[in-house]
Write a protein that holds these residues in place. Structure first.
Motif, short mmCIF file in Angstrom:
data_model
loop_
_atom_site.label_atom_id
_atom_site.label_comp_id
_atom_site.label_asym_id
_atom_site.label_seq_id
_atom_site.Cartn_x
_atom_site.Cartn_y
_atom_site.Cartn_z
N SER A 150 16.03 9.08 36.18
CA SER A 150 15.94 8.08 37.26
C SER A 150 17.22 7.25 37.25
O SER A 150 17.93 7.18 36.25
CB SER A 150 14.72 7.18 37.05
N SER B 192 12.58 -0.73 40.77
CA SER B 192 13.53 0.34 41.09
C SER B 192 14.95 -0.20 41.15
O SER B 192 15.17 -1.37 41.45
CB SER B 192 13.15 1.01 42.42
N ASP C 72 13.90 8.55 42.82
CA ASP C 72 13.38 8.67 41.46
C ASP C 72 11.96 9.21 41.44
O ASP C 72 11.62 10.09 40.64
CB ASP C 72 13.43 7.31 40.76
#
Length: 172
Positions: free
Chosen positions: A38, A84, A99
């Motif tokens: 990610s 995020s 992600d």
């Protein structure tokens, strides 16, 4: 099976057996997703494993297809926009969708590796799904994955139609 073979053989399953999927297999799939890369390693995903019949009925309202109802369970992949990574250079792009999609594909491939079927479902009513799962405002459903043993008698393996490498690759 190597990754290329796994990718070639995996397909969107739309017919499942009513057989319960073992917890160890679900945990294996979720651990594969957990290990996905990610942006800046923020890991802004959450996985909701739906086995409860009353919740499954609510999810079916978000995506009402008969074949979808045959899966013994669903995994809903969500992004947490509060955790995020956002690109700081210019546009503040939120990479949570990217992600979550990477983790979601790990779910598809891990399931196929151990002989289970999935189908990537993104054509759902997000507000209905969020309500069914009682999601906080910062948690956004990205995809639903019905998961289970494939009903080989009813399942149709589609022909893989893919663009050629020369159609999609630019060497500069």
């Amino acid at each position: 099976m190597n990754l290329k073979d796994l990718s070639e053989n995996r397909y969107s399953v739309r017919a499942y057996l009513p057989q319960v999927v073992e917890r160890e297999k679900i945990d294996y799939i979720l651990n594969c997703a957990r290990l996905a890369p990610s942006a800046c390693n923020f890991q802004p995903w959450q996985f909701y494993v739906i086995t409860d019949q009353s919740v499954k009925l609510k999810i079916h309202e978000a995506y009402d297809r008969e074949w979808f109802k045959t899966a013994p369970l669903c995994i809903v992949v969500c992004k947490d926009s509060a955790s995020s990574w956002k690109r700081t250079a210019t546009d503040q792009k939120d990479f949570g969708d990217v992600d979550a999609a990477i983790a979601a594909e790990h779910i598809c491939l891990a399931a196929a590796e151990i002989g289970l079927g999935t189908c990537w479902v993104c054509n759902f009513k997000p507000d209905v799904l969020a309500e069914a799962l009682n999601l906080d405002a910062n948690i956004e459903p990205i995809a639903i994955f019905p998961l289970g043993y494939i009903d080989e008698e009813k399942s149709r393996v589609p022909e893989k139609k893919r663009k050629t490498l020369s159609d999609i690759t630019r060497w500069i």
